[in-house]
Scaffold this active site. Structure first.
Site, PDB file in Angstrom:
ATOM      1  N   ARG A  17       0.842  -1.207   0.000  1.00 21.12           N
ATOM      2  CA  ARG A  17       0.000   0.000   0.000  1.00 21.12           C
ATOM      3  C   ARG A  17       0.881   1.264   0.000  1.00 21.12           C
ATOM      4  NH1 ARG A  17      -0.837   4.648   2.773  1.00 21.12           N
ATOM      5  NH2 ARG A  17      -0.356   3.567   4.706  1.00 21.12           N
ATOM      6  N   ASP A  18       1.464   1.583   1.138  1.00 17.93           N
ATOM      7  CA  ASP A  18       2.235   2.837   1.236  1.00 17.93           C
ATOM      8  C   ASP A  18       3.516   2.772   0.400  1.00 17.93           C
ATOM      9  OD1 ASP A  18       2.230   5.408   2.237  1.00 17.93           O
ATOM     10  OD2 ASP A  18       3.461   4.914   3.967  1.00 17.93           O
ATOM     11  N   HIS A 209       4.258   4.438  12.629  1.00 17.62           N
ATOM     12  CA  HIS A 209       4.526   4.414  11.187  1.00 17.62           C
ATOM     13  C   HIS A 209       5.556   5.493  10.880  1.00 17.62           C
ATOM     14  CE1 HIS A 209       3.048   4.071   6.891  1.00 17.62           C
ATOM     15  NE2 HIS A 209       3.516   5.307   6.856  1.00 17.62           N
ATOM     16  N   HIS A 211       8.687   7.134   8.306  1.00 13.59           N
ATOM     17  CA  HIS A 211       9.404   7.244   7.036  1.00 13.59           C
ATOM     18  C   HIS A 211      10.839   7.658   7.357  1.00 13.59           C
ATOM     19  CE1 HIS A 211       6.199   6.933   3.899  1.00 13.59           C
ATOM     20  NE2 HIS A 211       5.459   7.026   4.987  1.00 13.59           N
ATOM     21  N   CYS A 242       8.217   9.866   0.002  1.00 11.98           N
ATOM     22  CA  CYS A 242       7.243  10.845   0.483  1.00 11.98           C
ATOM     23  C   CYS A 242       6.978  11.873  -0.618  1.00 11.98           C
ATOM     24  CB  CYS A 242       7.814  11.524   1.722  1.00 11.98           C
ATOM     25  SG  CYS A 242       6.821  12.892   2.285  1.00 11.98           S
ATOM     26  N   ASN A 251       9.426   4.460   3.419  1.00 11.65           N
ATOM     27  CA  ASN A 251       9.100   3.898   4.728  1.00 11.65           C
ATOM     28  C   ASN A 251      10.350   3.248   5.308  1.00 11.65           C
ATOM     29  OD1 ASN A 251       5.949   3.750   5.143  1.00 11.65           O
ATOM     30  ND2 ASN A 251       6.290   3.279   2.981  1.00 11.65           N
TER      31      ASN A 251
END
Ligand code: ZN
Length: 304
Positions: A17-18, A209, A211, A242, A251
């Site tokens: 996903r991310d 979470h 990054h 990002c 991430n």
């Protein structure tokens, strides 16, 4: 590690996903399913498999339903779908996912630009998504985005994040997550905010979470667990650049975080060799080197 800290934590794989959603190269549905299967083979038991958002805004996630359908239900694995509104929640539930991930936003300028919602409106929407998921017999978690700093508003008051967490906890999510969406957090800030949020949400698990935009991601994961966070997000290969920091690392890499915890006596249930295989495979799919440090350096040396 302090005496009170956990000896085992749960890691959530957010690569499908991310990790992928900010990548310009569109990955095939088959490769997304393969990435999820490789994460499961490496021991992952909770995975963000897709986000159910407007495909015009996030073309990489246009095949969310197909990914879930081709993956199917996996015994012992919680498949999470990220949703930003009720339309997304309907789609995620119809797809058959196990858990919905709602998002509340800690800063007004980010919320308005990103989702057309103020911070307080985003709490109300996330609450409705949690209610909606539970009414459909699914669990739901909620993530507080830009908890550690905002690309438009700068500093985010810790008191505000704590109050949001308190309000969100009242809706009955299975956990509250704190996201450093733009990768600005440092360990002292993480330790303080995780500690304060834990006190505010009773026994609810706190997830984090990070990054690695400014190189502090792995240290932040450590600080969070020391402060009592029990769930840590990471992305195979460290994919997930990002959008507010072009060219930055993504991430925190699953293999980097898993290595740190394994060498520190904190159980994650993940197999480092299989994670590294998955990371190298993903580098081939993306046609580029991954930001992961372990992918370059390898694991701890074995005796000759
Ligand atoms: Zn993220």
């Amino acid at each position: 590690m302090s005496k009170s800290a956990a000896r085992s934590i749960e890691m959530v794989e957010v690569g499908p996903r991310d990790g992928l959603q900010n990548e310009a190269k569109i990955v095939s549905t088959a490769d997304k399913v393969e990435l999820i299967r490789r994460a499961i083979a490496a021991g992952s038991r909770r995975i963000e498999v897709a986000s159910f958002v407007n495909p015009k805004r996030v073309p990489q996630m246009a095949d969310a339903e197909d990914v879930v359908a081709q993956l199917g239900k996996v015994e012992g694995v919680t498949r999470i779908g990220l949703v930003l509104n009720e339309r997304g929640a309907e789609r995620a539930i119809a797809s058959g996912l196990d858990q919905l991930g709602a998002v509340a936003i800690a800063s007004d300028p980010f919320g308005i630009r990103n989702q057309g919602q103020s911070s307080s409106e985003s709490v109300a929407v996330a609450g409705r998504i949690i209610d909606f998921a539970k009414a459909a017999g699914r669990s739901a978690q909620v993530t507080i985005a830009v908890s550690f700093g905002c690309p438009f508003g700068g500093e985010v008051a810790a008191d505000h994040v704590v109050e949001m967490a308190r309000q969100l906890a009242a809706f009955g999510p299975c956990e509250i997550a704190l996201a450093d969406t733009i990768g600005v957090a440092v360990p002292a800030q993480v330790k303080a905010l995780v500690g304060a949020v834990r006190e505010a949400v009773g026994g609810l698990p706190v997830r984090v979470h990070f990054h690695n935009t400014r190189g502090t991601g792995v240290a932040n994961a450590w600080a969070a667990v020391e402060a009592g966070a029990s769930v840590v997000d990471a992305s195979i290969g460290g994919l997930g650049g990002c959008p507010f920091a072009p060219g930055a690392a993504g991430n925190v890499a699953t293999e980097d975080v898993a290595y740190m915890f394994a060498r520190s006596g904190v159980e994650t249930g993940l197999d480092l060799d299989k994670l590294l295989e998955a990371s190298h495979w993903l580098a081939g799919v993306m046609g580029k080197d991954m930001p992961s440090m372990l992918a370059r350096a390898g694991g701890f040396p074995k005796a000759e």
